[in-house]
Design a protein around this motif. Structure first.
Motif, PDB file in Angstrom:
ATOM      1  N   GLN A   1      -7.353  -2.370   2.313  1.00  0.00           N
ATOM      2  CA  GLN A   1      -7.935  -2.223   0.978  1.00  0.00           C
ATOM      3  C   GLN A   1      -8.743  -3.465   0.599  1.00  0.00           C
ATOM      4  O   GLN A   1      -9.827  -3.374   0.020  1.00  0.00           O
ATOM      5  N   GLN A   2      -8.204  -4.626   0.956  1.00  0.00           N
ATOM      6  CA  GLN A   2      -8.928  -5.859   0.670  1.00  0.00           C
ATOM      7  C   GLN A   2     -10.247  -5.924   1.437  1.00  0.00           C
ATOM      8  O   GLN A   2     -11.277  -6.349   0.897  1.00  0.00           O
TER       9      GLN A   2
ATOM     10  N   ASP B   1      -2.038  -1.729   5.430  1.00  0.00           N
ATOM     11  CA  ASP B   1      -2.706  -0.859   4.452  1.00  0.00           C
ATOM     12  C   ASP B   1      -3.328  -1.686   3.334  1.00  0.00           C
ATOM     13  O   ASP B   1      -4.480  -1.457   2.931  1.00  0.00           O
ATOM     14  N   LYS B   2      -2.541  -2.647   2.801  1.00  0.00           N
ATOM     15  CA  LYS B   2      -3.081  -3.497   1.741  1.00  0.00           C
ATOM     16  C   LYS B   2      -4.226  -4.377   2.256  1.00  0.00           C
ATOM     17  O   LYS B   2      -5.204  -4.636   1.544  1.00  0.00           O
TER      18      LYS B   2
ATOM     19  N   ASP C   1     -12.709  -3.730  -0.243  1.00  0.00           N
ATOM     20  CA  ASP C   1     -13.254  -4.404  -1.419  1.00  0.00           C
ATOM     21  C   ASP C   1     -14.296  -5.450  -1.018  1.00  0.00           C
ATOM     22  O   ASP C   1     -15.334  -5.611  -1.689  1.00  0.00           O
TER      23      ASP C   1
END
Length: 397
Positions: A236-237, A232-233, A240
């Protein structure tokens, strides 16, 4: 080559005036024009030989001497207008010319005094200005001295012509040297401007992309470390990274669009240089009032000016060109008007060329109009784009 406004095949002059030679043929033609004009002074010696007033031996010797004299003169002056001889060899040839002229005059008569005019031309054309200022009068003094023996009256008649053409060639030589230096200086300035523009582009790209690319690299490393334990993280990266990349792409497109958009002030300066270099008497405004003019409208006027000046320089054969940038009030509101008028042919009048059609399309996109056609003494192009009034500009509307 096709003209950008009329679409016609462009025909240039045999030898373009005010421009550097295009090829070796142009160089030879120009040299022949400058050198051949002085051959008029050969008429008197040739007539003296043909008249038969000398013995057979004298005629043969005179013919050989005249041939050697003319050959040395042509070799000296013709070569000096290209890759010149060494200064020492130039002086030797000038002394040879002076000696031959003296001997031929003393042996064959006053009709040969005109040869000293060639010595004067050679001094003015090949020697440095300081040396020519002494050599030309010295040549005149030598002619008077020889003429005192063979024909004082003719020598007095020729002395003024000898001095005038000698110093005239000195001035022409200095003008040629100055023109060459000016062209070299222009080329240097253009090269420096190109280098500065490359540096500016490099700085702008670094400012635009340096931060974005560093951020993309950092987030890519973070996303790699988060996989597979924290998908999940990592996602997100990646999101971005996508956002930063899109913004960087937008910034680059805006920057490139700004570089490609011509500016009217820069085009006016370029028009002045191009017209002057082509030998066209140019009247171009230095700092037009562009307050309140949208960037797109300014860009279109710049394109119109560039195309019009290209037509004047390459095709019209004009000797004069006037450029005006004026604000006018029309029924449809205030406009900024660009006018380019010359005294050339302007084309065949068989219909608009590709350049004119493209300009019309550009004008329509910004709500402007374009008019082009022959006038009483040449050709005129008028481009108008909407512009804000002075009150609007002052109020910030």
């Amino acid at each position: 080559m096709t003209d950008p406004l009329t679409g016609e095949a462009r025909r240039g002059p045999l030898v373009p005036i005010g421009q550097p030679p295009r090829n070796q043929r142009d160089m030879v033609l120009r040299k022949l024009v400058w050198i051949g004009v002085w051959l008029v002074f050969l008429s008197s010696p040739v007539h003296d030989l043909v008249a038969g007033d000398h013995s057979t031996g004298g005629t043969v010797a005179g013919s050989l001497g005249l041939t050697v004299f003319v050959g040395a003169y042509l070799a000296l002056v013709f070569r000096n207008m290209g890759a010149p001889f060494s200064p020492r060899f130039v002086i030797v040839l000038i002394l040879v010319l002076g000696a031959l002229a003296s001997v031929l005059c003393l042996t064959l008569g006053a009709a040969w005094l005109g040869l000293f005019c060639y010595v004067s031309v050679a001094c003015g054309a090949t020697l440095p200005p300081r040396g020519a200022y002494w050599a030309v009068p010295a040549t005149g003094g030598l002619m008077l001295l020889v003429g005192w023996r063979v024909g004082p009256g003719m020598a007095r008649d020729l002395i003024l012509i000898l001095l005038l053409i000698g110093f005239a060639m000195t001035g022409v030589g200095q003008l040629v040297r100055t023109t060459i230096e000016l062209r070299k200086a222009r080329a240097t300035v253009a090269q420096l401007a190109a280098n500065e523009e490359r540096l500016r582009l490099a700085r702008d790209l670094h400012d635009l992309l340096g931060h974005s690319l560093s951020l993309i690299t950092l987030k890519s490393e973070l996303a790699g470390r988060m996989l597979p334990g924290h998908p999940d993280k990592a996602a997100q990266q990646v999101a971005d990274i996508e956002q930063v990349s899109r913004q960087a792409l937008v910034d680059v497109r805006e920057a490139v669009s700004g570089y490609r958009r011509p500016r009217l002030a820069a085009e006016l300066a370029g028009a002045q240089v191009a017209l002057t270099a082509a030998g066209v008497v140019a009247h171009v405004p230095a700092e037009p009032d562009l307050a309140g003019l949208p960037e797109d409208a300014e860009s279109v006027l710049a394109w119109a000016l560039r195309e019009a000046v290209t037509n004047v320089v390459r095709h019209s054969g004009a000797g004069r060109c006037t450029v005006e940038v004026l604000r006018r009030q029309t029924l449809d509101g205030p406009v900024l008007e660009l006018s380019v008028e010359d005294d050339g042919s302007g084309g065949s009048g068989k219909g608009p060329g590709n350049g004119l059609t493209g300009l019309t399309e550009r004008m329509e996109k910004v709500g402007g109009t374009l008019e082009a056609g022959r006038v009483r003494h040449g050709f005129r192009l008028v481009a108008r784009v909407p512009a804000a009034t002075a009150a609007d500009v002052g109020s910030g509307a």
